[in-house]
Design an enzyme around this catalytic site. Structure first.
Site, PDB file in Angstrom:
ATOM      1  N   TYR A 142       0.829  -1.213   0.000  1.00 48.97           N
ATOM      2  CA  TYR A 142       0.000   0.000   0.000  1.00 48.97           C
ATOM      3  C   TYR A 142       0.859   1.259   0.000  1.00 48.97           C
ATOM      4  O   TYR A 142       0.401   2.337  -0.385  1.00 48.97           O
ATOM      5  CB  TYR A 142      -0.950   0.034   1.211  1.00 48.97           C
ATOM      6  CG  TYR A 142      -2.017  -1.047   1.199  1.00 48.97           C
ATOM      7  CD1 TYR A 142      -2.214  -1.856   0.089  1.00 48.97           C
ATOM      8  CD2 TYR A 142      -2.830  -1.254   2.300  1.00 48.97           C
ATOM      9  CE1 TYR A 142      -3.180  -2.849   0.077  1.00 48.97           C
ATOM     10  CE2 TYR A 142      -3.808  -2.245   2.297  1.00 48.97           C
ATOM     11  CZ  TYR A 142      -3.967  -3.044   1.179  1.00 48.97           C
ATOM     12  OH  TYR A 142      -4.932  -4.032   1.182  1.00 48.97           O
ATOM     13  N   LYS A 187       3.632 -15.520   2.645  1.00 49.34           N
ATOM     14  CA  LYS A 187       3.548 -16.278   1.392  1.00 49.34           C
ATOM     15  C   LYS A 187       4.977 -16.604   0.966  1.00 49.34           C
ATOM     16  O   LYS A 187       5.439 -16.226  -0.126  1.00 49.34           O
ATOM     17  CB  LYS A 187       2.810 -15.407   0.355  1.00 49.34           C
ATOM     18  CG  LYS A 187       2.461 -16.114  -0.947  1.00 49.34           C
ATOM     19  CD  LYS A 187       1.309 -17.104  -0.816  1.00 49.34           C
ATOM     20  CE  LYS A 187       1.090 -17.824  -2.139  1.00 49.34           C
ATOM     21  NZ  LYS A 187       0.289 -19.033  -2.006  1.00 49.34           N
ATOM     22  N   ASP A 219      -2.850 -18.152   2.057  1.00 46.99           N
ATOM     23  CA  ASP A 219      -4.024 -18.786   1.437  1.00 46.99           C
ATOM     24  C   ASP A 219      -4.601 -19.864   2.362  1.00 46.99           C
ATOM     25  O   ASP A 219      -5.817 -19.989   2.527  1.00 46.99           O
ATOM     26  CB  ASP A 219      -3.709 -19.347   0.042  1.00 46.99           C
ATOM     27  CG  ASP A 219      -2.314 -19.938  -0.072  1.00 46.99           C
ATOM     28  OD1 ASP A 219      -1.534 -19.821   0.896  1.00 46.99           O
ATOM     29  OD2 ASP A 219      -1.992 -20.530  -1.116  1.00 46.99           O
ATOM     30  N   ASP A 243      -5.143  -6.841   5.994  1.00 50.62           N
ATOM     31  CA  ASP A 243      -6.349  -6.122   5.587  1.00 50.62           C
ATOM     32  C   ASP A 243      -7.438  -7.126   5.204  1.00 50.62           C
ATOM     33  O   ASP A 243      -8.583  -7.068   5.671  1.00 50.62           O
ATOM     34  CB  ASP A 243      -5.993  -5.237   4.379  1.00 50.62           C
ATOM     35  CG  ASP A 243      -7.071  -4.220   4.071  1.00 50.62           C
ATOM     36  OD1 ASP A 243      -8.030  -4.121   4.852  1.00 50.62           O
ATOM     37  OD2 ASP A 243      -6.957  -3.525   3.038  1.00 50.62           O
ATOM     38  N   ASP A 247     -10.886  -8.579   7.629  1.00 50.60           N
ATOM     39  CA  ASP A 247     -12.291  -8.447   7.204  1.00 50.60           C
ATOM     40  C   ASP A 247     -12.977  -9.811   7.244  1.00 50.60           C
ATOM     41  O   ASP A 247     -14.127  -9.932   7.672  1.00 50.60           O
ATOM     42  CB  ASP A 247     -12.378  -7.878   5.776  1.00 50.60           C
ATOM     43  CG  ASP A 247     -12.565  -6.364   5.797  1.00 50.60           C
ATOM     44  OD1 ASP A 247     -12.137  -5.737   6.795  1.00 50.60           O
ATOM     45  OD2 ASP A 247     -13.124  -5.807   4.834  1.00 50.60           O
TER      46      ASP A 247
END
Ligand code: NAD
Length: 357
Positions: A142, A187, A219, A243, A247
């Site tokens: 970001y 990852k 994942d 992020d 959620d």
């Protein structure tokens, strides 16, 4: 105690939910003999309309010179067509970076009263959902360079060892205060930045022999959060993974409207906000759930002001609201006859009324 709190009402439901949190804070201050002064700060779409930018420097300075910041939410389709660097969400990124709040802390905890509101099967919910996601907040993709050349776009994902180490320490410290289990999510089968992340986390583990460190690919983690959330105590991860996972984690607890968050850096001045957005679809209808914002205010008292009894008092008041059978529309089961649905203002009033020392 005197505290200067910067208040960002923002856009959409932001002003409605903040109003309820301020009512709760005022009553808590009266009960415990504190004085809270509120400094109003324009950020987001409303700041674009008024000042031509989502977070003018003078507004950022009001935040950095406060004792902490309480934020509603920003954004909305009205500002969809403004240039990317002027979008409301840019104000939020500038605020986080300007305050240096690198550690975002989001609890995923199911309230027993709301077990039916979880989309997960009862047997999974019954095993318990109570974990925290510690998300790196001011680095990674970001904040890397974003570039579009011709028909090709790139976004740079970059982390230094120092950036990973400081958030890693928060992960270990958080685990130490809980059940001492830390899951580092990355990852590393694909990304160099994740291999560095894993290396630093394992180096840090030597400093925290009482914490059990495990690794998980992002994942797999997304899958495990719905398959067996009870396995998690503390998850630590980088900005974008955090992020998305937070959620997902919020949804399994019932409603996005219930979850608070804190963001902290080196000092005690923090940024406190519910995890949801400005919900333009329900703005102005008095149906928004203000509890995530009210609980964010409680987190501010606990983590930035060390007002532990005061924070407990707010959380008890929320619990009593639920125990008494009140629900906002988002947490109201479809076919319940025993519960009473209330609006945003009435929810704030009832929780305020429940506050007792
Ligand atoms: P959202 O979180 O605003 O809404 C998603 C859904 O959840 C909507 O149906 C909404 O009605 C519902 N919802 C959210 N909060 C609720 C509450 N307190 N009570 C009851 N229902 C609630 O996400 P979105 O629709 O994707 O985004 C809307 C705007 O908010 C966008 O402009 C987005 O960029 C912005 N946003 C801001 C923040 C922030 O300020 N921190 C965070 C996320 C999104």
């Amino acid at each position: 105690m005197f505290k200067n709190i910067a208040v960002i009402r923002g856009d959409g439901i932001g002003p409605e939910i903040i109003e309820q949190a301020l009512m709760v804070l005022n009553r808590t201050a009266d009960l415990f003999g504190h004085e809270f002064k509120y400094t109003e700060v324009d950020m987001g779409g409303c700041a674009i309309d008024k000042w031509g930018e989502p977070l003018p420097q003078a507004m950022l300075e009001k935040c950095t010179s406060s004792d902490s910041v309480l934020l509603g939410a920003v954004g909305g389709s009205k500002w969809n067509d403004v240039p990317a660097e002027l979008r409301p969400e840019k104000g939020l990124l500038k605020l986080r970076a300007g305050m240096g709040v690198y550690s975002n802390n989001r609890p995923a905890k199911i309230w027993p009263q709301l077990a039916d509101a979880s989309p997960l099967k009862k047997e999974i919910v019954d095993k318990g959902i109570d974990f925290i996601i510690v998300r790196e907040l001011i680095g990674g993709i970001y904040f890397g360079e974003h570039k579009t050349v011709g028909d090709t776009a790139t976004d740079l994902l970059k982390y230094s060892e120092a950036e990973i180490e400081r958030i890693g320490k928060i992960g270990f410290e958080t685990a130490l205060k809980r059940n001492k289990r830390l899951c580092s999510v990355e990852k590393s089968n694909v990304l160099d930045s994740s291999r560095l992340w894993k290396k630093v986390m394992h180096r840090l583990a030597d400093e925290y022999p009482d914490v059990e460190l495990t690794d998980m690919l992002v994942d797999n983690c997304a899958m495990q959060i719905v398959k067996n959330p009870a396995q998690f105590d503390v998850i630590v991860t980088e900005n974008m993974f955090g992020d998305i996972l937070s959620d997902e984690a919020s949804m399994i607890t019932g409603s996005i409207g219930m979850i608070p968050s804190s963001s902290l850096g080196a000092g005690s001045c923090g940024l406190y906000e519910p995890i949801h957005g400005s919900a333009p679809d329900i703005a102005g209808k008095d149906i928004a759930n203000p509890i995530g914002t009210i609980l964010s205010a409680a987190m501010m008292l606990r983590y930035s002001f060390n007002m532990l009894d005061e924070a407990d008092c707010i959380e008890r008041a929320v619990e009593k609201f639920l125990d008494d059978g009140y629900r906002t529309a988002d947490i109201m089961p479809i076919d319940s006859k025993d519960l009473t649905v209330v609006g945003c203002i009435e929810c704030g009033r009832l929780i305020t009324e429940n506050l007792t020392k």
